[in-house]
Write an enzyme that holds these catalytic residues in place. Structure first.
Site, PDB file in Angstrom:
ATOM      1  N   ASP A  94       0.124  -2.744   2.133  1.00 50.30           N
ATOM      2  CA  ASP A  94       1.313  -3.559   2.532  1.00 50.30           C
ATOM      3  C   ASP A  94       2.746  -2.841   2.193  1.00 50.30           C
ATOM      4  OD1 ASP A  94       3.346  -5.238   3.418  1.00 50.30           O
ATOM      5  OD2 ASP A  94       2.310  -7.205   2.664  1.00 50.30           O
ATOM      6  N   ALA A  95       2.954  -2.119   2.861  1.00 54.41           N
ATOM      7  CA  ALA A  95       4.207  -1.063   2.237  1.00 54.41           C
ATOM      8  C   ALA A  95       5.335  -1.223   3.185  1.00 54.41           C
ATOM      9  CB  ALA A  95       3.561   0.494   2.180  1.00 54.41           C
ATOM     10  N   LYS A  96       5.159  -1.748   4.409  1.00 58.76           N
ATOM     11  CA  LYS A  96       6.577  -1.810   5.173  1.00 58.76           C
ATOM     12  C   LYS A  96       7.221  -0.615   5.332  1.00 58.76           C
ATOM     13  CE  LYS A  96       6.171  -6.954   4.384  1.00 58.76           C
ATOM     14  NZ  LYS A  96       5.252  -6.928   3.169  1.00 58.76           N
ATOM     15  N   ARG A  97       6.736   0.532   5.751  1.00 61.86           N
ATOM     16  CA  ARG A  97       7.435   1.627   6.023  1.00 61.86           C
ATOM     17  C   ARG A  97       7.915   1.851   7.414  1.00 61.86           C
ATOM     18  NH1 ARG A  97       6.323   4.296   0.595  1.00 61.86           N
ATOM     19  NH2 ARG A  97       5.916   2.104  -0.215  1.00 61.86           N
TER      20      ARG A  97
END
Ligand SMILES: O=c1ccn([C@@H]2O[C@H](COP(=O)(O)O)[C@@H](O)[C@H]2O)c(=O)[nH]1
Length: 275
Positions: A94-97
């Site tokens: 879960d890095a929301k890149r």
């Protein structure tokens, strides 16, 4: 991992639970702090205690990046531990890149090749060329924010744009992108009343659903409106499971919480027929 393998795991385990590994050194049991890598030791104990009840783990990278190089190493050890010991588990970074194309390609390499996660979360705001580099990876999944669980979701995501809410444009447009079959979407459990509309646009896609447990979303409501014939849901709970106790029994208590969710899921699955 292929989507079919994920579906098979859901059927085998009678679970569509994702355990969120959001490790905060201020919240984990004190006795772990004397060890060389407390974050990894905590994760290892949680994973060993819950792997038969969950189909996926979702470390949120913020909780690792906050501790610099040591945190990144804990993340690497955690994903390696899952991949080596529980290869049937679906892993989510879960890095929301998401950035211009060449930068997104580097993000995709970092999470899919170097760390070997099955999936990564991305933000849609920069559009097609910021997401397609992630979609180019075979048997890897890109989980795009659609309608998030927080209050701020109403700032932009539900704005009416040309007669339709922005999150609907995001869902519809993303379906036209190259390799869009590798897309999944984040939809918050706190927005259960939106699932019917969302399923009209993406009936077959997997939805990653954070927001049950600590954020108060309802598992049964989400399932009622969001489940499809292949289940199509990954329900995440982080704090409510991993911080069920901060004593030496933390892993046991985490298992108890995960078991409650898995049993609720098994009962729901009993009522739907497989494809
Ligand atoms: O819309 C969103 C997108 C991501 N998250 C993340 O999920 C977990 C939720 O943790 P809980 O402790 O179960 O509340 C966390 O990593 C968030 O950053 C979200 O909550 N909502």
């Amino acid at each position: 991992m292929t989507t079919q393998q994920l579906i098979d795991q859901i059927r085998i385990k009678k679970s569509f639970l994702t355990v969120g590994l959001d490790v905060d050194l201020n919240k984990i049991p004190k006795h772990l702090l004397d060890l060389e890598d407390p974050i990894f030791e905590f994760n290892k104990a949680i994973i060993d205690a819950t792997h038969d009840l969950a189909v996926s783990y979702k470390p949120n990278t913020a909780f690792y990046e906050a501790y610099g190089i040591k945190g990144w190493l804990s993340l690497q050890k955690t994903i390696n531990y899952i991949n080596e010991n529980y290869p049937d588990i679906f892993t989510i970074a879960d890095a929301k890149r998401g950035d211009i194309g060449n930068t997104s390609s580097m993000y995709a390499k970092a999470f899919f090749e170097d760390l070997n996660f099955d999936s990564v979360t991305v933000a849609p705001y920069m559009g097609k060329d910021s997401v397609e580099p992630f979609l180019a990876f075979e048997n890897k999944h890109t989980i795009m924010l659609a309608l998030t669980s927080n209050e701020g979701a109403f700032d932009f995501q539900t704005l009416n744009v040309g007669g339709k809410e922005l999150y609907k444009h995001v869902l519809e447009t993303s379906k036209t992108w190259k390799n869009s079959e590798n897309l999944m979407y984040v939809v918050g459990a706190t927005k259960a009343e939106y699932f019917t509309e969302i399923r009209k646009i993406v009936p077959d896609s997997f939805l990653l659903v954070p927001g049950v447990g600590a954020q108060g979303g309802s598992l049964s409501e989400v399932c009622k409106y969001g489940m499809n014939a292949n289940v199509g849901l990954l329900i995440n709970s982080s704090r409510a499971i991993i911080y069920a106790s901060n004593g030496t029994d933390f892993a046991e208590k985490a298992r108890e919480e995960a078991l409650k969710m898995q049993q609720e899921m098994a009962a729901i699955l009993n009522d739907i027929k497989p494809n």
